[in-house]
Design a protein around this motif. Structure first.
Motif, PDB file in Angstrom:
ATOM      1  N   HIS A 164     -62.538  19.517 -25.648  1.00  0.00           N
ATOM      2  CA  HIS A 164     -63.575  18.675 -26.206  1.00  0.00           C
ATOM      3  C   HIS A 164     -63.241  18.073 -28.054  1.00  0.00           C
ATOM      4  O   HIS A 164     -63.829  19.250 -28.383  1.00  0.00           O
ATOM      5  CB  HIS A 164     -65.069  19.214 -25.335  1.00  0.00           C
ATOM      6  CG  HIS A 164     -64.479  17.990 -23.506  1.00  0.00           C
ATOM      7  ND1 HIS A 164     -65.092  18.883 -23.372  1.00  0.00           N
ATOM      8  CD2 HIS A 164     -64.108  17.013 -23.401  1.00  0.00           C
ATOM      9  CE1 HIS A 164     -64.712  18.809 -21.563  1.00  0.00           C
ATOM     10  NE2 HIS A 164     -64.557  17.652 -22.021  1.00  0.00           N
ATOM     11  N   LEU A 165     -64.551  17.312 -28.560  1.00  0.00           N
ATOM     12  CA  LEU A 165     -65.036  17.421 -29.678  1.00  0.00           C
ATOM     13  C   LEU A 165     -66.444  17.286 -29.751  1.00  0.00           C
ATOM     14  O   LEU A 165     -67.259  17.225 -29.574  1.00  0.00           O
ATOM     15  CB  LEU A 165     -64.368  15.978 -30.327  1.00  0.00           C
ATOM     16  CG  LEU A 165     -63.000  16.213 -30.801  1.00  0.00           C
ATOM     17  CD1 LEU A 165     -62.346  15.017 -31.289  1.00  0.00           C
ATOM     18  CD2 LEU A 165     -62.555  17.918 -32.010  1.00  0.00           C
ATOM     19  N   GLY A 166     -67.539  19.212 -30.014  1.00  0.00           N
ATOM     20  CA  GLY A 166     -68.482  18.660 -29.980  1.00  0.00           C
ATOM     21  C   GLY A 166     -69.091  18.583 -31.497  1.00  0.00           C
ATOM     22  O   GLY A 166     -70.106  18.477 -31.448  1.00  0.00           O
ATOM     23  N   CYS A 167     -67.979  19.262 -32.263  1.00  0.00           N
ATOM     24  CA  CYS A 167     -68.696  18.341 -33.837  1.00  0.00           C
ATOM     25  C   CYS A 167     -67.824  18.153 -34.913  1.00  0.00           C
ATOM     26  O   CYS A 167     -68.111  17.923 -36.105  1.00  0.00           O
ATOM     27  CB  CYS A 167     -69.258  20.195 -34.249  1.00  0.00           C
ATOM     28  SG  CYS A 167     -68.187  21.394 -34.232  1.00  0.00           S
ATOM     29  N   GLU A 168     -66.968  19.639 -34.900  1.00  0.00           N
ATOM     30  CA  GLU A 168     -65.354  18.163 -35.771  1.00  0.00           C
ATOM     31  C   GLU A 168     -65.494  18.985 -37.148  1.00  0.00           C
ATOM     32  O   GLU A 168     -65.166  19.275 -38.146  1.00  0.00           O
ATOM     33  CB  GLU A 168     -65.799  17.133 -35.571  1.00  0.00           C
ATOM     34  CG  GLU A 168     -64.721  16.122 -34.407  1.00  0.00           C
ATOM     35  CD  GLU A 168     -63.944  15.212 -34.610  1.00  0.00           C
ATOM     36  OE1 GLU A 168     -63.595  14.837 -34.734  1.00  0.00           O
ATOM     37  OE2 GLU A 168     -65.326  14.350 -33.868  1.00  0.00           O
ATOM     38  N   GLY A 186     -65.593  22.959 -36.997  1.00  0.00           N
ATOM     39  CA  GLY A 186     -65.785  24.021 -36.703  1.00  0.00           C
ATOM     40  C   GLY A 186     -66.914  25.274 -36.516  1.00  0.00           C
ATOM     41  O   GLY A 186     -66.188  26.578 -36.457  1.00  0.00           O
ATOM     42  N   VAL A 187     -67.288  24.718 -35.393  1.00  0.00           N
ATOM     43  CA  VAL A 187     -68.816  25.821 -35.743  1.00  0.00           C
ATOM     44  C   VAL A 187     -68.717  25.960 -33.259  1.00  0.00           C
ATOM     45  O   VAL A 187     -69.181  26.627 -33.062  1.00  0.00           O
ATOM     46  CB  VAL A 187     -70.451  25.110 -35.711  1.00  0.00           C
ATOM     47  CG1 VAL A 187     -71.596  25.651 -35.508  1.00  0.00           C
ATOM     48  CG2 VAL A 187     -69.720  24.800 -36.802  1.00  0.00           C
ATOM     49  N   CYS A 188     -68.824  24.852 -33.165  1.00  0.00           N
ATOM     50  CA  CYS A 188     -69.587  24.507 -31.617  1.00  0.00           C
ATOM     51  C   CYS A 188     -68.391  25.449 -30.459  1.00  0.00           C
ATOM     52  O   CYS A 188     -68.768  25.299 -29.088  1.00  0.00           O
ATOM     53  CB  CYS A 188     -69.553  23.670 -30.792  1.00  0.00           C
ATOM     54  SG  CYS A 188     -67.950  22.004 -30.333  1.00  0.00           S
ATOM     55  N   GLY A 189     -67.237  25.097 -30.917  1.00  0.00           N
ATOM     56  CA  GLY A 189     -66.028  25.444 -29.713  1.00  0.00           C
ATOM     57  C   GLY A 189     -65.788  25.370 -28.746  1.00  0.00           C
ATOM     58  O   GLY A 189     -64.736  25.208 -27.689  1.00  0.00           O
ATOM     59  N   ALA A 190     -66.289  23.581 -28.411  1.00  0.00           N
ATOM     60  CA  ALA A 190     -65.776  23.077 -27.434  1.00  0.00           C
ATOM     61  C   ALA A 190     -63.876  22.771 -27.849  1.00  0.00           C
ATOM     62  O   ALA A 190     -64.486  22.401 -26.591  1.00  0.00           O
ATOM     63  CB  ALA A 190     -66.378  21.800 -27.839  1.00  0.00           C
ATOM     64  N   CYS A 191     -63.891  22.452 -28.414  1.00  0.00           N
ATOM     65  CA  CYS A 191     -62.428  22.529 -28.689  1.00  0.00           C
ATOM     66  C   CYS A 191     -60.791  23.561 -29.282  1.00  0.00           C
ATOM     67  O   CYS A 191     -60.112  23.319 -29.923  1.00  0.00           O
ATOM     68  CB  CYS A 191     -62.238  22.383 -30.289  1.00  0.00           C
ATOM     69  SG  CYS A 191     -62.169  23.115 -31.739  1.00  0.00           S
ATOM     70  N   ARG A 248     -59.372  26.586 -33.183  1.00  0.00           N
ATOM     71  CA  ARG A 248     -60.444  25.590 -33.417  1.00  0.00           C
ATOM     72  C   ARG A 248     -59.815  23.996 -33.258  1.00  0.00           C
ATOM     73  O   ARG A 248     -58.956  24.090 -34.839  1.00  0.00           O
ATOM     74  CB  ARG A 248     -61.591  25.492 -33.585  1.00  0.00           C
ATOM     75  CG  ARG A 248     -62.404  26.911 -33.253  1.00  0.00           C
ATOM     76  CD  ARG A 248     -63.216  27.308 -33.943  1.00  0.00           C
ATOM     77  NE  ARG A 248     -64.147  27.713 -33.165  1.00  0.00           N
ATOM     78  CZ  ARG A 248     -65.022  28.269 -32.978  1.00  0.00           C
ATOM     79  NH1 ARG A 248     -66.363  27.270 -33.471  1.00  0.00           N
ATOM     80  NH2 ARG A 248     -65.642  29.114 -32.121  1.00  0.00           N
ATOM     81  N   CYS A 299     -60.156  21.797 -33.831  1.00  0.00           N
ATOM     82  CA  CYS A 299     -60.629  20.610 -35.055  1.00  0.00           C
ATOM     83  C   CYS A 299     -60.773  21.241 -36.149  1.00  0.00           C
ATOM     84  O   CYS A 299     -60.757  20.382 -36.942  1.00  0.00           O
ATOM     85  CB  CYS A 299     -62.276  20.214 -34.390  1.00  0.00           C
ATOM     86  SG  CYS A 299     -63.254  21.568 -35.295  1.00  0.00           S
TER      87      CYS A 299
END
Ligand code: FES
Ligand code: FES
Lengths: 794, 165
Positions: free
Chosen positions: B41-45, B47-52, B62, B64
């Motif tokens: 998933h992409l939560g910020c693109e 490098g902060v949220c870790g969803a990717c 990451r 992204c």
């Protein structure tokens, strides 16, 4: 107090109500098989949208050159605000039950003038998002900067620039509540405590950003919108209204939704423009907000300045409270729910847990050139709770009372119900004292106080904060419908017995991770009488579920749950009638348990539900003459006995403050909540924990920072601080269970509770830690900078 | 802004694939858009949220922040691949996440699981504080983290052959 009615469905054999069963949809999500809107397959015909957004808080668009953007290969359309307005009518975020609320017509994209930094101005649809963004870079646009009003006081000052000149001033709404003799109470008070409280803007930050895929079919005039939304039917009405398409031709599908928290039920211009582009281009068009545009285009939350006073008698009883709340909502009132609800609830919830009868509240809702502010989880609650509870703690300190003791003296007693609050709220049955007692035990309050003393000996600053709260849930039509909003307060359910003996439940409430589908399955299985794995729940699609309000304001379990319960009962009766005809007996002598039709008296199996279904569907020729099997039941439910419901609870926070750095370490957090009937303890506890952490975010970390000129300074996830696992403590949750007597199910709702009280508890804990040092804070978030300033160190 | 593309060959979830990508395409977009692996998933693109979070050459990264062209020759594993390969660490975590309701919307979950898999491969019995520390680069907006910490703790115990308390 009346006795609870026999909860027939709940006490039935093998009931799933009250059991911690896991969610059926969780397995899919842990395997990466979600269907979030951005995951949906697209075709080569699908276009992707990017927006040019205003870099200024207030500017006139003086010149536009779109030629280069239009010429870029891959660009299908570059649309201005006027282009979009040709297919989409504007909206005005007012409702008639907020008398005097005003706002200006809002268009999907700015026309001539942008009024907040981030407002979309130009939309580009292209074959990829990257090409659309390239085209944005090629747009030539000249801005003439206009004076921006950002500060709430400056916005109201005489001679301030008026954002919408035809409205006359920047005051969107004003409200005054007066109950009891407030002036006399203050005049007679033994002690008066007061302060100005500041709650800075933050924003919901759903991990999945807003996402939409619109597809208009001109041949049938049908619009299909896949959208990350909480409220498919509300959006169906909105699209029908503003694009002049019959509502019956509009289908809205909410697949997996990656968090919503009240943010994904407002109308956003960029999403409306995406739908408009699909209609204009007769092609599927997709928009997924990136994180940077989320920060300037999702609604922001809170933004209050509250001047508050509390009067007390010598024995510590609260005699009166007076508050003056000014809240800044950005340049428009949000649509279709307005931006007045936040402030309205804040001033009505002030002092809510306590017994005093004298209250004065005034509210001013102010336009400003900042991002729009509107409903976010626990609308208004954290403000009311933090102001009230901070004043209660100050009063306790002034009177030399303990924090638990002063609350015990003032909380509404558990035999006071039904009770009408000074602001007109009616509480059916609350349990403040039971919750307080349980909290005192669960956090071992006495031990925390001993720890605090011991820590002080070591020169360590620890504090304990308590916050009691009430929570509004289960909104009836009084919330929005009466004001003219196309938002229903009822829910619908259609339940079908399948030929295999399985049960399909189509219900209007939606899932964003709360566990709606699990809870509805538990209720359906219990009400009808089958095993949980025989129930399939369908949500989130206007084409396949009955009309209803969906999921917001903690209404899912209470209203949706009751709807499913009633439908399950109806289907059971229908199946019992059929079984009785086959078995040559009376329906009332039979029951359905665990997928079997049994003798009610002795539990002996007579026929399985699957066999009943097989006969009904495939061999109705064998049925007695004249029998028409009815294998589908449908019910609607809307709360009629009260405008909305209330729950209550209390939280405690234990913190340590580093007076050198200003950092706060959270040592523990406790919640006692009474959400009425608990359907799934596992899920309700996680709702509460998640809510608490959002409240902790507001207390310590989260803030949309603006320069005085209206530039947002921290619109990235690297700069805007969201709580991370390392800084959050374990959160202990306990329950008191006081079911509402107004429904069979007895559920009240729990979605807001955690957020309602957490920030207040942390604020009080930090102030408790700092009190011996003579420092006190009244502005959230409690950043290290503010703490050091309060300590006089910076 | 050029439309030229570059050939990238990488091994994703055990299968080698060659894709023509624009140099600016990041790995997450390649996985999601080209290969249909939408569990990343992409939560910020940024490098902060870790969803990717995915595995690249055996370590989490990451997706992204990695350009597709940088992953030429790399071995990439996503939640889908680890699930299909019946990775025992992932499986234990998935069981525990479902049983403990350590996910709500599930958007953070694939990235969170990847981080947790790496943690448990390296540290068989992490403390709660160590778990919290390690997953601090993975944002979860729904759960408040407590259940996630519980689930990772439970999975660690199971993998070590202990029945959790
Ligand atoms: S999307 Fe990669 S870290 Fe957020
Ligand atoms: S479960 Fe929603 S972000 Fe973690």
């Amino acid at each position: 107090m009346p006795h609870p009615p026999a909860h027939a469905a709940i006490d039935r054999p093998n009931s799933y109500i009250g059991r911690s069963v896991p969610r059926p949809n969780a397995r899919r999500l842990v395997e990466g098989r979600g269907h979030f809107t951005d995951d949906l397959p697209t075709t080569p015909r699908t276009l992707h949208v990017a927006f040019l957004r205003s870099p200024y808080p207030h500017a006139r668009i003086a010149g536009l050159d779109l030629a280069a953007a239009r010429a870029l290969p891959g660009v299908a359309l570059v649309a201005t605000g006027a282009d979009i307005a040709a297919v989409c009518t504007p909206w005005v975020g007012v409702l008639t039950h907020f008398a005097g609320l005003k706002s200006a017509p809002q268009y999907p994209l700015a026309i001539d003038r942008a009024v907040w930094l981030g407002e979309p101005i130009i939309a580009v649809a292209a074959t990829t998002r990257a090409i659309a963004e390239d085209a944005i870079d090629l747009i030539g646009i000249d801005y003439e900067e206009l004076p921006a009003v950002t500060d709430i006081d400056a916005a109201l000052a005489p001679g301030a620039p008026v954002i919408h000149p035809h409205l006359g001033d920047n005051l969107a709404f004003r409200l005054r509540l007066d109950s009891g003799d407030v002036d006399a109470a203050f005049a007679a008070a033994h002690t008066v405590v007061e302060d100005d409280f500041h709650f800075n803007r933050h924003t919901p930050v759903t991990l999945e950003t807003r996402s939409i895929l619109a597809d208009y079919d001109p041949a049938t005039q049908r619009l299909t919108v896949c959208q990350s939304t909480q409220t498919p039917y509300q959006m169906q009405e909105v699209y029908a209204r503003h694009f002049a398409i019959p509502a019956a031709n509009v289908r809205v599908i909410a697949g997996d939704v990656g968090g919503s928290f009240g943010m994904k039920l407002h109308v956003y211009g960029d999403e409306m423009a995406t739908v408009a582009l699909s209609i204009m281009l007769r092609r599927p068009v997709k928009f997924v907000a990136d994180r940077l545009e989320s920060f300037v285009s999702d609604i922001h939350a809170r933004a209050h300045r509250v001047r508050a006073r509390m009067a007390l008698a010598a024995d510590g009883s609260i005699t009166a409270m007076a508050v003056d709340d000014t809240t800044g909502i950005g340049p428009y009132s949000a649509y279709p729910r307005t931006s007045a609800v936040e402030g309205n609830q804040a001033v009505r919830l002030m002092g809510g847990p306590y017994r005093h009868r004298a209250y004065r509240g005034s509210l001013q809702v102010v336009f400003q050139n900042k991002a729009m502010m509107s409903q976010y989880r626990a609308v208004g609650h954290p403000i009311a709770c933090a102001v009230t509870e901070a004043l209660v703690d100050r009063a306790a300190a002034a009177l030399g009372l303990d924090a638990i003791d002063i609350r015990r003296r003032n909380l509404l007693t558990d035999d006071a119900y039904p009770y009408t609050s000074p602001t007109g709220y009616v509480f059916e049955r609350l349990s403040h004292h039971q919750c307080l007692d349980l909290l005192e035990r669960s956090c071992d309050y006495a031990a925390l106080r001993r720890d605090q003393q011991a820590a002080r000996q070591r020169g360590v600053c620890r504090g304990i904060g308590i916050a009691a709260f009430i929570e509004i849930t289960s909104p009836g039509p009084a919330f929005y419908g009466v004001g003219g909003a196309p938002i229903t307060a009822q829910d619908g359910c259609v339940m079908q017995l399948d030929p295999s003996g399985a049960v399909r439940v189509q219900v209007s409430v939606t899932e964003q991770g709360q566990g709606t589908e699990a809870i509805m399955a538990q209720i359906a299985a219990s009400a009808f009488g089958v095993a949980l794995d025989r129930v399939r729940v369908v949500t989130g699609d206007t084409e396949t579920t009955p009309y209803g309000g969906a999921t917001w304001a903690s209404r899912g379990a209470a209203i949706g749950g009751e709807t499913v319960l009633l439908t399950g009962h109806a289907l059971r009766q229908q199946c019992l009638a059929l079984a009785a005809a086959i078995l040559q007996t009376q329906p009332q002598t039979l029951d359905i348990v665990d997928g079997r039709v049994v003798d009610a008296a002795d539990g002996q199996e007579r026929i399985s539900v699957a066999e009943l279904a097989r006969i009904a569907y495939f061999r109705p020729d064998t049925l007695p003459p004249g029998i028409q099997p009815q294998l589908v039941a449908a019910r609607n439910h809307v709360p009629r006995d009260q405008p909305f419901a209330f729950t209550n609870g209390i939280q405690a926070s234990h913190v340590e403050v580093d007076t050198e750095t200003g950092f706060v370490r959270l040592l523990g957090h406790w919640v006692v909540e009474d959400c009425g009937r608990i359907i799934n303890p596992l899920l309700v506890d996680e709702q509460i924990r998640g809510g608490v952490v959002q409240g902790i975010g507001a207390a310590l970390f989260e803030e949309c920072l603006y320069s005085p000129e209206g530039q947002i300074l921290n619109a990235t996830l690297a700069d805007y601080l969201v709580p991370m696992a390392g800084e959050i403590p374990d959160i202990h949750v306990a329950h008191v269970e006081t079911p509402t007597l107004l429904t069979q199910l007895g559920a009240k709702g729990a979605g807001e509770a955690g957020t309602a009280g957490a920030a207040a508890a942390v604020l009080n804990a930090v102030n408790d830690a700092l009190r011996p040092l003579g420092a006190q804070l009244s502005e959230l978030p409690l950043t290290p900078q503010r703490i050091l300033a309060a300590l006089g160190r910076v | 802004m050029s439309s030229e593309t570059v050939a990238v060959t990488l091994r994703v979830n055990g299968e080698t694939t060659t894709q023509m990508v624009a140099p600016r395409t990041h790995l997450a977009d390649l996985l999601r858009g080209r290969l249909g692996l939408t569990g990343t998933h992409l939560g910020c693109e940024h490098g902060v949220c870790g969803a990717c979070t995915v595995f690249i050459d055996g370590a989490t990264a990451r997706a992204c922040l990695v350009l597709a062209v940088q992953s030429d020759g790399a071995v990439v594993e996503t939640v889908e691949g680890l699930t299909d390969a019946a990775d025992p660490t992932l499986r234990a975590l998935q069981e525990a996440f479902v049983a403990r309701n350590a996910l709500q919307c599930g958007f953070c979950t694939p990235g969170m699981l990847a981080t947790a898999v790496e943690l448990l491969r390296e540290t068989p019995a992490p403390s709660r504080a160590a778990i919290r520390e390690r997953i601090s680069g993975n944002y979860c907006r729904c759960t408040g983290y407590h259940a996630i910490v519980d689930a990772i703790e439970t999975a660690a115990l199971r993998l070590a052959g202990h029945e959790p308390r």
